[in-house]
Write a protein that holds these residues in place. Structure first.
Motif, PDB file in Angstrom:
ATOM      1  N   PHE A 194       0.824  -1.280   0.577  1.00  0.00           N
ATOM      2  CA  PHE A 194       0.488   0.307   0.388  1.00  0.00           C
ATOM      3  C   PHE A 194       0.733   1.048  -0.386  1.00  0.00           C
ATOM      4  CE2 PHE A 194      -2.274   2.778   3.244  1.00  0.00           C
ATOM      5  CZ  PHE A 194      -3.023   3.370   2.473  1.00  0.00           C
ATOM      6  N   MET A 195       0.509   2.250  -0.802  1.00  0.00           N
ATOM      7  CA  MET A 195       1.337   2.931  -1.006  1.00  0.00           C
ATOM      8  C   MET A 195       0.737   4.993  -0.460  1.00  0.00           C
ATOM      9  SD  MET A 195       2.867   5.306  -4.521  1.00  0.00           S
ATOM     10  CE  MET A 195       4.954   4.416  -4.518  1.00  0.00           C
ATOM     11  N   ASP A 196       0.893   5.458   0.636  1.00  0.00           N
ATOM     12  CA  ASP A 196       0.687   6.381   1.306  1.00  0.00           C
ATOM     13  C   ASP A 196       1.111   7.538  -0.101  1.00  0.00           C
ATOM     14  OD1 ASP A 196      -0.355   8.973   1.465  1.00  0.00           O
ATOM     15  OD2 ASP A 196       0.309   8.160   4.049  1.00  0.00           O
ATOM     16  N   GLY A 197      -0.073   8.410  -0.894  1.00  0.00           N
ATOM     17  CA  GLY A 197       0.296   9.126  -2.000  1.00  0.00           C
ATOM     18  C   GLY A 197      -0.311  10.564  -1.948  1.00  0.00           C
ATOM     19  N   ASP A 198      -0.267  10.975  -0.751  1.00  0.00           N
ATOM     20  CA  ASP A 198      -0.660  12.637  -0.297  1.00  0.00           C
ATOM     21  C   ASP A 198       0.115  13.160  -1.394  1.00  0.00           C
ATOM     22  OD1 ASP A 198       1.520  12.275   1.320  1.00  0.00           O
ATOM     23  OD2 ASP A 198       0.459  13.166   3.152  1.00  0.00           O
ATOM     24  N   ARG A 199       0.874  13.260  -1.464  1.00  0.00           N
ATOM     25  CA  ARG A 199       1.805  14.229  -2.255  1.00  0.00           C
ATOM     26  C   ARG A 199       2.628  13.462  -3.160  1.00  0.00           C
ATOM     27  NH1 ARG A 199       3.599  15.420   3.670  1.00  0.00           N
ATOM     28  NH2 ARG A 199       2.943  17.998   3.868  1.00  0.00           N
ATOM     29  N   LEU A 200       1.280  12.258  -4.278  1.00  0.00           N
ATOM     30  CA  LEU A 200       2.400  11.661  -4.787  1.00  0.00           C
ATOM     31  C   LEU A 200       2.906  12.948  -6.162  1.00  0.00           C
ATOM     32  CD1 LEU A 200       3.018   9.351  -6.090  1.00  0.00           C
ATOM     33  CD2 LEU A 200       0.339   8.484  -6.455  1.00  0.00           C
TER      34      LEU A 200
END
Length: 341
Positions: free
Chosen positions: A171-177
């Protein structure tokens, strides 16, 4: 006061506000069933080169992390993350509140190492007492990391391979992707990323939207009744169009990527100004978050003119602070900051 504390202190990109005005009086179904959310989903699928991706819009980043982790994990499992990971330190125990433990391994400039991850999981199953322990059921990473650093394509590929070996979702958190994708230091595309992870989200809140994140399950692997479970966890808006309209605007004419690239250019100018003034960097970040070490007296002076974030205490007389650029940072603000510095 110059705003460099975060990338969400201002409202929304003008194109999003205009899209709200243009669609305001068009009646639509609620809870993400509106035409704008459907349109945004198709645009995101094309951007990810993932035509079968399952996309769901969630109100915020903390909600996205908690919902994804708690719905994917079984009740006896925890999520593996860097000890500096966002879910480990800056989410007020939201993951633990769902009944799942965050299992930490060392972070290196914010990143986990594939070999150490493999050794951790291998060691868990070699422990004769593991039946009494919390099972590693998911791996959490973020791109960029909490320190603004980036995983390379090779690093992500190696981590993904470990997850495949142990049949654990990545799982990748992309809040600033967006800021990560547009950094000159980045060597992985959005479609390549989508192939390596099992679920990720595209951050809107910190990249030009008023609020909202687009959760993307990439391999037809969305948990059963996911929308129902999102609603049950309080992360679904009745006016789902609020998020759908924003992502439709962000993924029209590459707006998401253009405004992210602007923030990176502003960060480049910020970094040059800090270097010119002799500031010591706490970590070398290639994205929109810049961390510098200042003596406490200088920090007190800066507070008069600059809104920045406390990061961590270095010693009795020095502190690491964070300065952040965003989609809305202007060259005039960078020039004013130079004068303050």
């Amino acid at each position: 006061m110059l705003a460099f504390a975060n990338d969400y202190s201002k409202g929304a990109h003008p194109a999003i506000l205009q899209r709200f005005i243009d669609t305001n009086l068009d009646p639509q179904p609620g809870y993400g069933q509106d035409a704008y959310s459907a349109s945004a989903t198709e645009k995101i699928r094309r951007a990810c080169d993932c035509p079968d991706a399952q996309v769901t819009y969630i109100s915020g980043g903390t909600q996205a992390n908690a919902v994804i982790i708690s719905t994917v994990l079984k009740d006896y499992q925890g999520v593996v993350a860097a000890d500096t990971g966002h879910v480990s330190i800056h989410e007020a125990g939201s993951i633990e509140y769902t009944g799942h433990k965050v299992l930490t391994i060392p972070g290196h400039d914010g990143k986990i190492d594939a070999h150490e991850l493999a050794e951790y999981i291998k060691g868990f199953y070699e422990d004769d007492n593991h039946i009494q322990m919390v099972y590693p059921g998911m791996v959490y990473i973020s791109q960029p990391t909490e320190y603004g650093t980036l995983y390379s394509k090779a690093e992500l590929t190696a981590i993904s391979a470990v997850c495949r070996q142990y049949d654990i979702p990545l799982f990748m958190d992309g809040d600033r992707l967006g800021y990560g994708l547009m950094s000159p230091a980045n060597d992985i595309t959005l479609p390549e990323l989508a192939k390596l992870v099992d679920v990720f989200y595209i951050g809107g809140t910190k990249v030009g939207a008023l609020c909202g994140e687009a959760v993307v399950f990439t391999h037809d692997n969305q948990p059963e009744f996911f929308n129902n479970r999102v609603k049950r966890r309080g992360a679904q808006l009745a006016k789902g169009r609020l998020i759908g309209v924003q992502f439709e605007a962000l993924f029209t004419d590459d707006l998401y990527f253009k405004i992210s690239a602007h923030a990176i250019e502003m960060a480049k100018q910020l970094k040059a100004a800090l270097t010119e003034k002799g500031y010591q960097f706490f970590i070398d970040s290639p994205t929109n978050q810049q961390f510098v070490v200042v003596d406490n007296a200088k920090m007190a002076t800066l507070k008069n003119d600059v809104d920045f974030s406390f990061w961590e205490k270095i010693d009795d007389t020095h502190t690491a602070i964070r300065l952040v650029t965003s989609w809305s940072t202007t060259e005039d603000e960078i020039e004013q900051l130079k004068q303050v510095l």
